[in-house]
Design an enzyme around this catalytic site. Structure first.
Site, mmCIF file in Angstrom:
data_model
loop_
_atom_site.group_PDB
_atom_site.id
_atom_site.type_symbol
_atom_site.label_atom_id
_atom_site.label_comp_id
_atom_site.label_asym_id
_atom_site.label_seq_id
_atom_site.Cartn_x
_atom_site.Cartn_y
_atom_site.Cartn_z
ATOM 1 N N LYS A 2 128.686 105.080 108.573
ATOM 2 C CA LYS A 2 127.392 105.399 109.202
ATOM 3 C C LYS A 2 127.130 104.462 110.370
ATOM 4 O O LYS A 2 127.667 103.347 110.443
ATOM 5 C CB LYS A 2 126.230 105.323 108.209
ATOM 6 C CG LYS A 2 125.899 103.923 107.672
ATOM 7 C CD LYS A 2 124.813 103.185 108.445
ATOM 8 C CE LYS A 2 125.083 101.698 108.452
ATOM 9 N NZ LYS A 2 124.121 100.741 108.652
ATOM 10 N N PRO A 7 135.716 99.878 108.883
ATOM 11 C CA PRO A 7 135.816 98.411 108.957
ATOM 12 C C PRO A 7 135.081 97.737 107.790
ATOM 13 O O PRO A 7 133.986 98.166 107.402
ATOM 14 C CB PRO A 7 135.140 98.079 110.291
ATOM 15 C CG PRO A 7 135.264 99.327 111.110
ATOM 16 C CD PRO A 7 135.215 100.467 110.132
ATOM 17 N N ALA A 25 132.861 95.078 105.932
ATOM 18 C CA ALA A 25 131.728 94.215 106.312
ATOM 19 C C ALA A 25 131.481 94.268 107.812
ATOM 20 O O ALA A 25 131.265 93.263 108.462
ATOM 21 C CB ALA A 25 131.965 92.775 105.848
ATOM 22 N N GLY A 26 131.481 95.499 108.353
ATOM 23 C CA GLY A 26 131.342 95.664 109.801
ATOM 24 C C GLY A 26 129.996 96.223 110.238
ATOM 25 O O GLY A 26 129.782 96.455 111.424
ATOM 26 N N GLY A 27 129.081 96.477 109.282
ATOM 27 C CA GLY A 27 127.795 97.075 109.655
ATOM 28 C C GLY A 27 127.879 98.590 109.734
ATOM 29 O O GLY A 27 127.014 99.244 110.309
ATOM 30 N N MET A 28 128.944 99.171 109.148
ATOM 31 C CA MET A 28 129.090 100.630 109.152
ATOM 32 C C MET A 28 129.029 101.201 107.738
ATOM 33 O O MET A 28 129.459 102.324 107.483
ATOM 34 C CB MET A 28 130.407 101.030 109.824
ATOM 35 C CG MET A 28 130.484 100.562 111.260
ATOM 36 S SD MET A 28 131.864 101.296 112.143
ATOM 37 C CE MET A 28 131.189 102.899 112.555
ATOM 38 N N ALA A 29 128.468 100.433 106.828
ATOM 39 C CA ALA A 29 128.236 100.873 105.442
ATOM 40 C C ALA A 29 129.526 101.221 104.716
ATOM 41 O O ALA A 29 129.546 102.133 103.884
ATOM 42 C CB ALA A 29 127.251 102.045 105.400
ATOM 43 N N GLY A 30 130.607 100.513 105.003
ATOM 44 C CA GLY A 30 131.887 100.805 104.361
ATOM 45 C C GLY A 30 131.801 100.696 102.846
ATOM 46 O O GLY A 30 132.191 101.625 102.121
ATOM 47 N N ASP A 35 121.936 101.130 101.826
ATOM 48 C CA ASP A 35 122.573 102.208 102.594
ATOM 49 C C ASP A 35 123.207 103.279 101.710
ATOM 50 O O ASP A 35 123.652 104.313 102.214
ATOM 51 C CB ASP A 35 123.685 101.634 103.490
ATOM 52 C CG ASP A 35 123.117 100.940 104.723
ATOM 53 O OD1 ASP A 35 122.001 101.303 105.151
ATOM 54 O OD2 ASP A 35 123.800 100.036 105.248
HETATM 55 O O1 C5P Z 1 120.657 96.442 100.014
HETATM 56 P P1 C5P Z 1 121.868 95.660 100.374
HETATM 57 O O2 C5P Z 1 122.525 95.046 99.169
HETATM 58 O O3 C5P Z 1 122.838 96.406 101.216
HETATM 59 O O4 C5P Z 1 121.360 94.451 101.269
HETATM 60 C C1 C5P Z 1 122.118 93.307 101.529
HETATM 61 C C2 C5P Z 1 121.196 92.206 101.985
HETATM 62 O O5 C5P Z 1 120.620 92.549 103.244
HETATM 63 C C3 C5P Z 1 120.023 91.981 101.057
HETATM 64 O O6 C5P Z 1 120.337 91.050 100.056
HETATM 65 C C4 C5P Z 1 118.977 91.440 101.996
HETATM 66 O O7 C5P Z 1 119.214 90.069 102.237
HETATM 67 C C5 C5P Z 1 119.265 92.163 103.302
HETATM 68 N N1 C5P Z 1 118.424 93.349 103.520
HETATM 69 C C6 C5P Z 1 117.085 93.189 103.824
HETATM 70 N N2 C5P Z 1 116.302 94.278 104.049
HETATM 71 C C7 C5P Z 1 116.814 95.524 104.007
HETATM 72 C C8 C5P Z 1 118.184 95.724 103.708
HETATM 73 C C9 C5P Z 1 118.953 94.611 103.480
HETATM 74 O O8 C5P Z 1 116.594 92.050 103.873
HETATM 75 N N3 C5P Z 1 116.022 96.574 104.256
#
Ligand code: C5P
Length: 338
Positions: A19, A126, A128-133, A168
């Site tokens: 994503k 990728p 841990a690339g910010g693409m919700a892998g 995500d």
């Molecule tokens: O929900 P997820 O486990 O993917 O989030 C990872 C980390 O990103 C959370 O522990 C939090 O620190 C941060 N996060 C946040 N607010 C969001 C989504 C993620 O602070 N809406």
């Protein structure tokens, strides 16, 4: 996954897309510590594939009681940075689904020899690339195991379970294009008429989502920007307008942690992209382009300075069951396993 060890020939294969966030506004910190977001999410054509099967010695695993002691084992290509066992979101998704649907009694990595559900993951998204892998893999596990184990949970229930796994994951279960609020889990479908082309620039060094949000806490203010321009561009299939409207409030935080990302964005714009934006919490950088040949032209300019970009299109649907073989119900009257 070898055929001879597969009990009943039951196997399912699910392909799941990455994503991107076309728009991400951070409204502030919530009472639960998460950040309140307004974000527009869309799937892109970079796919992971998850194959699942119940394996084990022939003759075992047919009885529901045997499957309650089933192990859940993840195999992957050994890519650096890809978590193993329960540290992997796909395994956690399997355990959560197994318990919610009454298939599994407990954590099973150490269960006695018997039937095993094997998860084989082939990654292109990728890490841990910010693409919700990781989230995509968790969504794939929910969809694949729901079918393999014949839990028959509706997608809405899978989305609820997904919300327990990560912000995500509910979107990854749905796919397509969505407007999300809350911590990113409250979804509304968005009309998208166009097909968009991207030059995706991954980074070998991951950024932790939590670290980027902490950096946002330290240096950024809640924003009031609205996604109207992005939504309008999607409705009218207008890539130029979308390029101008791409927005991500996490950029200053990610750029503070990784200054070269700001330079990367500038280079993509200078190479002729219609717009460029950090993907989620990064470090992947996305450049929107007009079409396939424009994508090649922009990629040529930035290669090899920015590594090897990936060319992709969006939207890319949702998790797709590509192959499924589950034995007919009539062979075992005690099924489904719940
Ligand atoms: O929900 P997820 O486990 O993917 O989030 C990872 C980390 O990103 C959370 O522990 C939090 O620190 C941060 N996060 C946040 N607010 C969001 C989504 C993620 O602070 N809406």
């Amino acid at each position: 996954m070898s055929q001879e060890t597969t009990l009943d020939g039951a196997r399912v294969s699910v392909r799941v897309p990455a994503k991107v966030n076309l728009f991400l506004a951070v409204r502030g910190v919530r009472d639960d510590g998460y950040h309140e977001l307004t974000t527009v999410l869309q799937t892109v054509s970079i796919f992971d594939e998850l194959r699942v099967a119940v394996t084990g010695p022939p003759g075992q695993g047919h009885h529901p009681a045997a499957r309650r002691r089933m192990r859940l084992v993840l195999r992957h290509g050994g890519q650096a940075g890809l978590p193993d066992g329960e540290a992997n979101l796909a395994v956690r998704a399997g355990l959560l689904l197994g318990r919610a649907a009454g298939v599994l009694d407990g954590v099973t990595e150490t269960a006695p020899a018997g039937p095993t559900t094997l998860l084989e993951l082939a990654k292109a998204i990728p890490i841990a690339g910010g693409m919700a892998g990781g989230s995509a893999d968790a969504a794939a596990a929910l969809v694949a195991l729901n079918e393999l184990w014949r839990c028959e949970l509706p997608r809405q229930r899978l989305r609820e379970l997904a919300g327990e796994l990560g912000s995500d994951v509910p979107f990854c279960v749905t796919g397509g294009t969505a407007l999300a609020s809350g911590r990113g889990t409250a979804l509304a479908q968005v009309l998208c008429k166009g097909r968009f082309h991207w030059v995706v620039v991954p980074d070998a060094v991951p950024l932790r989502t939590g670290d980027v949000y902490r950096a946002w806490d330290e240096r950024c203010e809640a924003s009031e920007i609205e996604p109207d321009a992005v939504l309008q561009a999607l409705r009218s299939a207008d890539a130029v307008a979308l390029g101008a409207a791409l927005h991500n409030d996490l950029e200053p935080a990610a750029f503070a942690l990784r200054p070269e990302l700001a330079d990367r964005k500038d280079r993509l714009i200078a190479a002729g992209a219609l717009g460029a934006v950090l993907s989620g919490s990064g470090p992947t950088m996305l450049a929107l382009v007009a079409d396939k040949s424009h994508a090649r032209a922009v990629a040529d300019v930035v290669t090899p300075a920015l590594g090897a970009p990936i060319l992709a299109t969006s939207p890319a649907g949702g998790p797709e069951v590509r192959a499924s073989a589950t034995p007919p119900r009539s062979r075992d009257p005690e099924r489904p396993l719940k």
